[in-house]
Design an enzyme around this catalytic site. Structure first.
Site, PDB file in Angstrom:
ATOM      1  N   CYS A 111       0.873  -1.186   0.000  1.00  0.00           N
ATOM      2  CA  CYS A 111       0.000   0.000   0.000  1.00  0.00           C
ATOM      3  C   CYS A 111       0.906   1.230   0.000  1.00  0.00           C
ATOM      4  CB  CYS A 111      -0.968  -0.031   1.181  1.00  0.00           C
ATOM      5  SG  CYS A 111      -0.169  -0.056   2.801  1.00  0.00           S
TER       6      CYS A 111
ATOM      7  N   ARG B  16      -3.262  -0.648   5.392  1.00  0.00           N
ATOM      8  CA  ARG B  16      -3.842  -1.725   4.598  1.00  0.00           C
ATOM      9  C   ARG B  16      -2.938  -2.953   4.443  1.00  0.00           C
ATOM     10  NH1 ARG B  16      -5.082   2.166  -0.280  1.00  0.00           N
ATOM     11  NH2 ARG B  16      -3.186   3.084   0.651  1.00  0.00           N
TER      12      ARG B  16
ATOM     13  N   ASP C 211      -7.794   4.011   0.832  1.00  0.00           N
ATOM     14  CA  ASP C 211      -6.897   4.489   1.885  1.00  0.00           C
ATOM     15  C   ASP C 211      -7.727   4.978   3.083  1.00  0.00           C
ATOM     16  OD1 ASP C 211      -5.127   5.874   3.421  1.00  0.00           O
ATOM     17  OD2 ASP C 211      -4.309   7.073   1.780  1.00  0.00           O
TER      18      ASP C 211
HETATM   19  P1  4NP Z   1      -1.689   2.808   4.109  1.00  0.00           P
HETATM   20  O1  4NP Z   1      -2.321   4.159   4.722  1.00  0.00           O
HETATM   21  O2  4NP Z   1      -1.174   3.160   2.730  1.00  0.00           O
HETATM   22  O3  4NP Z   1      -2.848   1.879   4.040  1.00  0.00           O
HETATM   23  O4  4NP Z   1      -0.597   2.382   5.069  1.00  0.00           O
HETATM   24  C1  4NP Z   1      -1.630   5.378   4.746  1.00  0.00           C
HETATM   25  C2  4NP Z   1      -0.642   5.572   5.687  1.00  0.00           C
HETATM   26  C3  4NP Z   1       0.026   6.805   5.741  1.00  0.00           C
HETATM   27  C4  4NP Z   1      -0.307   7.803   4.857  1.00  0.00           C
HETATM   28  C5  4NP Z   1      -1.294   7.593   3.908  1.00  0.00           C
HETATM   29  C6  4NP Z   1      -1.943   6.368   3.852  1.00  0.00           C
HETATM   30  N1  4NP Z   1       0.361   9.055   4.928  1.00  0.00           N
HETATM   31  O5  4NP Z   1      -0.039   9.966   4.180  1.00  0.00           O
HETATM   32  O6  4NP Z   1       1.291   9.212   5.732  1.00  0.00           O
END
Ligand code: 4NP
Length: 167
Positions: free
Chosen positions: A16, A22, A134
């Site tokens: 992800c 995720r 997300d």
């Molecule tokens: P992930 O969620 O991609 O599912 O781990 C996110 C984690 C951090 C960020 C965005 C989405 N961020 O902008 O830091």
């Protein structure tokens, strides 16, 4: 004639953006499913992010609590995907279009790019979904929705590995 088939390990990498919501949840769900099916020894499961800003961190506390309510302890430490991951893994399972494009850009060859697939390809109870969204800027329901999609997708992925004779 006696034929002896050597068991082959299938290596799966979930990807992800931040590797704190995720993909570590997908890793935990897939590992638990594999254990329940007695297939843990045939699978190597890991996760990574396309963005390295959370390197070394545990999953987001909101995702850890949501997963804990479903009996899952998430202990993965965030890391960024690297080109070498295309050698190490057989399947690279991404969550959304942005991840797909970022991972595709990193692929060193056409064969490597062929390892990339989307989590939603394996979702049978959510056939209209094209991404695992997300949840980072969402509330509690966003995390629950992600876990529902990931449970569906991981079950479908496990069944597709069985159909391919890998498990
Ligand atoms: P992930 O969620 O991609 O599912 O781990 C996110 C984690 C951090 C960020 C965005 C989405 N961020 O902008 O830091």
């Amino acid at each position: 004639m006696l034929r002896i088939f050597a068991a082959m390990t299938t290596r799966i990498l979930f990807v992800c953006l931040g590797n704190i919501c995720r993909s570590p949840a997908a890793e935990g769900i897939m590992r638990r499913l594999a254990e329940r099916e007695g297939a843990a020894g045939l699978l190597e499961i890991d996760s990574a992010g396309t963005y390295g800003g959370h390197r070394g961190e545990l999953p987001d506390p909101r995702m850890r609590s949501a997963a804990a309510r479903r009996g899952l302890a998430l202990t993965h430490r965030s890391r960024r995907i690297a080109e070498e991951d295309f050698d190490r893994f057989d399947r690279i399972v991404v969550m959304d279009d942005m991840n797909y494009e970022a991972v595709h850009r990193l692929a060193p060859s056409r064969e490597a790019a062929g390892k990339i697939c989307r989590m939603t390809e394996f979702c049978r109870r959510h056939p209209d979904r094209t991404c695992v969204p997300d949840p980072y800027y969402e509330g509690h329901e966003g995390f629950e929705r992600v876990l529902d999609l990931l449970e569906d997708g991981c079950e479908g992925l496990l069944d597709s590995l069985k159909e391919e004779g890998r498990l």
